[in-house]
Design a protein around this motif. Structure first.
Motif, PDB file in Angstrom:
ATOM      1  N   LEU A  46       5.554  -1.831  -8.932  1.00  0.00           N
ATOM      2  CA  LEU A  46       6.231  -2.412  -7.628  1.00  0.00           C
ATOM      3  C   LEU A  46       5.236  -2.690  -6.608  1.00  0.00           C
ATOM      4  CD1 LEU A  46       9.515  -0.103  -7.376  1.00  0.00           C
ATOM      5  CD2 LEU A  46       9.352  -2.529  -8.333  1.00  0.00           C
ATOM      6  N   SER A  47       4.171  -1.866  -6.348  1.00  0.00           N
ATOM      7  CA  SER A  47       3.306  -2.144  -5.424  1.00  0.00           C
ATOM      8  C   SER A  47       2.390  -3.380  -5.591  1.00  0.00           C
ATOM      9  CB  SER A  47       2.264  -0.863  -5.139  1.00  0.00           C
ATOM     10  OG  SER A  47       1.343  -1.066  -6.359  1.00  0.00           O
ATOM     11  N   LEU A  48       2.498  -3.961  -6.990  1.00  0.00           N
ATOM     12  CA  LEU A  48       1.769  -5.064  -7.193  1.00  0.00           C
ATOM     13  C   LEU A  48       2.608  -6.398  -7.002  1.00  0.00           C
ATOM     14  CD1 LEU A  48      -0.281  -3.851  -9.987  1.00  0.00           C
ATOM     15  CD2 LEU A  48      -0.994  -3.928  -7.673  1.00  0.00           C
ATOM     16  N   THR A  49       4.217  -6.464  -6.809  1.00  0.00           N
ATOM     17  CA  THR A  49       5.041  -7.391  -6.839  1.00  0.00           C
ATOM     18  C   THR A  49       5.068  -8.039  -5.386  1.00  0.00           C
ATOM     19  OG1 THR A  49       6.903  -6.091  -6.081  1.00  0.00           O
ATOM     20  CG2 THR A  49       6.416  -6.426  -8.575  1.00  0.00           C
ATOM     21  N   ASP A  50       5.842  -9.101  -5.655  1.00  0.00           N
ATOM     22  CA  ASP A  50       5.850  -9.837  -4.371  1.00  0.00           C
ATOM     23  C   ASP A  50       6.765  -9.367  -3.146  1.00  0.00           C
ATOM     24  OD1 ASP A  50       8.136 -10.592  -5.555  1.00  0.00           O
ATOM     25  OD2 ASP A  50       7.860 -12.724  -5.756  1.00  0.00           O
ATOM     26  N   GLY A  51       7.309  -8.279  -3.386  1.00  0.00           N
ATOM     27  CA  GLY A  51       8.420  -7.920  -2.350  1.00  0.00           C
ATOM     28  C   GLY A  51       9.819  -8.618  -2.499  1.00  0.00           C
ATOM     29  N   THR A  52       9.905  -8.799  -3.559  1.00  0.00           N
ATOM     30  CA  THR A  52      11.747  -9.442  -3.683  1.00  0.00           C
ATOM     31  C   THR A  52      12.546  -8.424  -3.348  1.00  0.00           C
ATOM     32  OG1 THR A  52      11.729  -8.991  -6.168  1.00  0.00           O
ATOM     33  CG2 THR A  52      10.653 -11.022  -5.477  1.00  0.00           C
ATOM     34  N   ARG A  53      13.818  -8.831  -3.340  1.00  0.00           N
ATOM     35  CA  ARG A  53      15.016  -8.134  -2.938  1.00  0.00           C
ATOM     36  C   ARG A  53      15.048  -7.027  -3.899  1.00  0.00           C
ATOM     37  NH1 ARG A  53      20.247  -7.989  -4.251  1.00  0.00           N
ATOM     38  NH2 ARG A  53      21.738  -6.966  -2.943  1.00  0.00           N
ATOM     39  N   GLU A  54      15.059  -7.458  -5.376  1.00  0.00           N
ATOM     40  CA  GLU A  54      14.947  -6.481  -6.319  1.00  0.00           C
ATOM     41  C   GLU A  54      14.128  -5.305  -6.494  1.00  0.00           C
ATOM     42  OE1 GLU A  54      14.789  -9.980  -7.013  1.00  0.00           O
ATOM     43  OE2 GLU A  54      16.899  -9.994  -7.214  1.00  0.00           O
ATOM     44  N   THR A  55      12.920  -5.827  -5.883  1.00  0.00           N
ATOM     45  CA  THR A  55      11.818  -4.513  -5.921  1.00  0.00           C
ATOM     46  C   THR A  55      12.251  -3.582  -4.764  1.00  0.00           C
ATOM     47  OG1 THR A  55       9.879  -6.242  -6.279  1.00  0.00           O
ATOM     48  CG2 THR A  55       9.359  -4.291  -4.965  1.00  0.00           C
ATOM     49  N   GLY A  72       0.820  -1.171  -0.083  1.00  0.00           N
ATOM     50  CA  GLY A  72       0.046  -0.047   0.056  1.00  0.00           C
ATOM     51  C   GLY A  72       0.845   1.376   0.048  1.00  0.00           C
ATOM     52  N   TRP A  73       2.032   1.178   0.673  1.00  0.00           N
ATOM     53  CA  TRP A  73       2.878   2.244   0.698  1.00  0.00           C
ATOM     54  C   TRP A  73       3.430   2.667  -0.735  1.00  0.00           C
ATOM     55  CZ3 TRP A  73       2.791   5.326   4.895  1.00  0.00           C
ATOM     56  CH2 TRP A  73       2.521   4.731   6.266  1.00  0.00           C
ATOM     57  N   LEU A  74       3.741   1.917  -1.487  1.00  0.00           N
ATOM     58  CA  LEU A  74       4.177   1.948  -2.730  1.00  0.00           C
ATOM     59  C   LEU A  74       3.147   2.477  -3.774  1.00  0.00           C
ATOM     60  CD1 LEU A  74       6.884  -0.794  -3.213  1.00  0.00           C
ATOM     61  CD2 LEU A  74       7.482   1.661  -2.722  1.00  0.00           C
ATOM     62  N   LEU A  75       1.869   1.918  -3.432  1.00  0.00           N
ATOM     63  CA  LEU A  75       0.815   2.170  -4.248  1.00  0.00           C
ATOM     64  C   LEU A  75       0.511   3.563  -3.944  1.00  0.00           C
ATOM     65  CD1 LEU A  75      -1.386   1.443  -6.265  1.00  0.00           C
ATOM     66  CD2 LEU A  75      -3.062   0.778  -4.328  1.00  0.00           C
ATOM     67  N   ALA A  76       0.371   4.047  -2.716  1.00  0.00           N
ATOM     68  CA  ALA A  76       0.228   5.481  -2.662  1.00  0.00           C
ATOM     69  C   ALA A  76       1.338   6.320  -3.141  1.00  0.00           C
ATOM     70  CB  ALA A  76       0.402   5.585  -0.755  1.00  0.00           C
ATOM     71  N   LEU A 102      15.373  -2.823  -3.810  1.00  0.00           N
ATOM     72  CA  LEU A 102      16.423  -2.026  -4.412  1.00  0.00           C
ATOM     73  C   LEU A 102      15.863  -0.687  -5.386  1.00  0.00           C
ATOM     74  CD1 LEU A 102      19.011  -4.726  -5.236  1.00  0.00           C
ATOM     75  CD2 LEU A 102      19.146  -2.987  -3.623  1.00  0.00           C
ATOM     76  N   VAL A 103      15.102  -1.350  -6.244  1.00  0.00           N
ATOM     77  CA  VAL A 103      14.450  -0.140  -7.183  1.00  0.00           C
ATOM     78  C   VAL A 103      13.668   0.660  -6.498  1.00  0.00           C
ATOM     79  CG1 VAL A 103      12.525   0.048  -9.168  1.00  0.00           C
ATOM     80  CG2 VAL A 103      14.183  -2.086  -9.285  1.00  0.00           C
ATOM     81  N   ALA A 104      12.887   0.241  -5.481  1.00  0.00           N
ATOM     82  CA  ALA A 104      11.982   1.206  -4.585  1.00  0.00           C
ATOM     83  C   ALA A 104      12.942   2.029  -4.034  1.00  0.00           C
ATOM     84  CB  ALA A 104      11.090   0.477  -3.484  1.00  0.00           C
ATOM     85  N   TRP A 105      14.232   1.637  -3.316  1.00  0.00           N
ATOM     86  CA  TRP A 105      14.928   2.493  -2.551  1.00  0.00           C
ATOM     87  C   TRP A 105      15.633   3.383  -3.563  1.00  0.00           C
ATOM     88  CZ3 TRP A 105      14.787   3.825   2.098  1.00  0.00           C
ATOM     89  CH2 TRP A 105      14.587   3.016   2.942  1.00  0.00           C
ATOM     90  N   SER A 156       8.305   7.009 -13.292  1.00  0.00           N
ATOM     91  CA  SER A 156       8.318   6.726 -11.752  1.00  0.00           C
ATOM     92  C   SER A 156       7.137   6.554 -11.123  1.00  0.00           C
ATOM     93  CB  SER A 156       9.314   8.050 -11.332  1.00  0.00           C
ATOM     94  OG  SER A 156      10.400   8.213 -11.508  1.00  0.00           O
ATOM     95  N   GLY A 157       6.148   6.972 -11.450  1.00  0.00           N
ATOM     96  CA  GLY A 157       4.896   6.773 -10.876  1.00  0.00           C
ATOM     97  C   GLY A 157       4.536   5.540 -11.171  1.00  0.00           C
ATOM     98  N   LEU A 158       4.362   5.352 -12.501  1.00  0.00           N
ATOM     99  CA  LEU A 158       3.989   3.705 -13.070  1.00  0.00           C
ATOM    100  C   LEU A 158       4.894   2.752 -12.463  1.00  0.00           C
ATOM    101  CD1 LEU A 158       3.348   4.946 -16.895  1.00  0.00           C
ATOM    102  CD2 LEU A 158       1.719   4.303 -14.975  1.00  0.00           C
ATOM    103  N   ALA A 159       6.156   3.052 -12.301  1.00  0.00           N
ATOM    104  CA  ALA A 159       7.232   1.898 -12.048  1.00  0.00           C
ATOM    105  C   ALA A 159       6.719   1.790 -10.482  1.00  0.00           C
ATOM    106  CB  ALA A 159       8.699   2.560 -11.978  1.00  0.00           C
ATOM    107  N   LEU A 160       6.460   2.554  -9.463  1.00  0.00           N
ATOM    108  CA  LEU A 160       5.951   2.593  -8.369  1.00  0.00           C
ATOM    109  C   LEU A 160       4.771   1.792  -8.174  1.00  0.00           C
ATOM    110  CD1 LEU A 160       6.837   5.783  -6.701  1.00  0.00           C
ATOM    111  CD2 LEU A 160       7.921   3.573  -6.153  1.00  0.00           C
ATOM    112  N   ILE A 161       3.757   2.013  -9.043  1.00  0.00           N
ATOM    113  CA  ILE A 161       2.582   1.321  -9.133  1.00  0.00           C
ATOM    114  C   ILE A 161       2.834  -0.274  -9.364  1.00  0.00           C
ATOM    115  CG2 ILE A 161       0.340   1.019 -10.174  1.00  0.00           C
ATOM    116  CD1 ILE A 161       0.128   4.120 -10.127  1.00  0.00           C
TER     117      ILE A 161
END
Length: 126
Positions: free
Chosen positions: A65-74, A3-7, A76-79, A58-63
């Motif tokens: 990322l919000s739908l992924t399973d929270g992998t390590r790569e997710t 939800g944080w990444l979606l927001a 890293l991209v979010a950071w 960036s906004g589309l990427a965050l959305i």
């Protein structure tokens, strides 16, 4: 779903919309009508469009990322995106505070839009 990444993604797309609409009116039109030489004028115009694309992607990427399973790569991209937005906000703060304007924080308020995206993304990445 994160939800944080979606927001953060929705907020980033809102920032992109404000940039496109408000920036065209307040920045691009006066820039193009101004008396600076053609080459710097067109470079600044192109950079404005590049920022429009950057904010949107960036906004589309965050959305996404919000739908992924929270992998390590997710994470890293979010950071990276969090650092990206915090850096943009810091640049606006430094430039604004270095000019010596009265009430400088409201003179270039872009940091107010950029910083929440960085914070929401960092919280979502943690």
């Amino acid at each position: 779903m994160n939800g944080w990444l979606l927001a953060a993604g929705i907020t980033a797309l809102g920032v992109a919309a404000v940039h496109v609409v408000g920036g065209h009116r307040d920045v691009v039109r006066p820039l193009l009508a101004g008396g600076i030489a053609d080459e710097p004028k067109r470079v600044l115009h192109a950079v404005w469009h590049m920022v429009s694309v950057d904010l949107t992607l960036s906004g589309l990427a965050l959305i996404c990322l919000s739908l992924t399973d929270g992998t390590r790569e997710t994470g890293l991209v979010a950071w990276f995106v969090a650092a990206h937005f915090v850096s943009y906000a810091a640049v606006f703060l430094v430039v604004t505070l270095s000019v010596g304007w009265p009430r400088p924080l409201l003179r270039l308020p872009q940091w107010i839009l950029l910083l929440p995206v960085g914070i929401l993304t960092a919280v979502g990445a943690a």
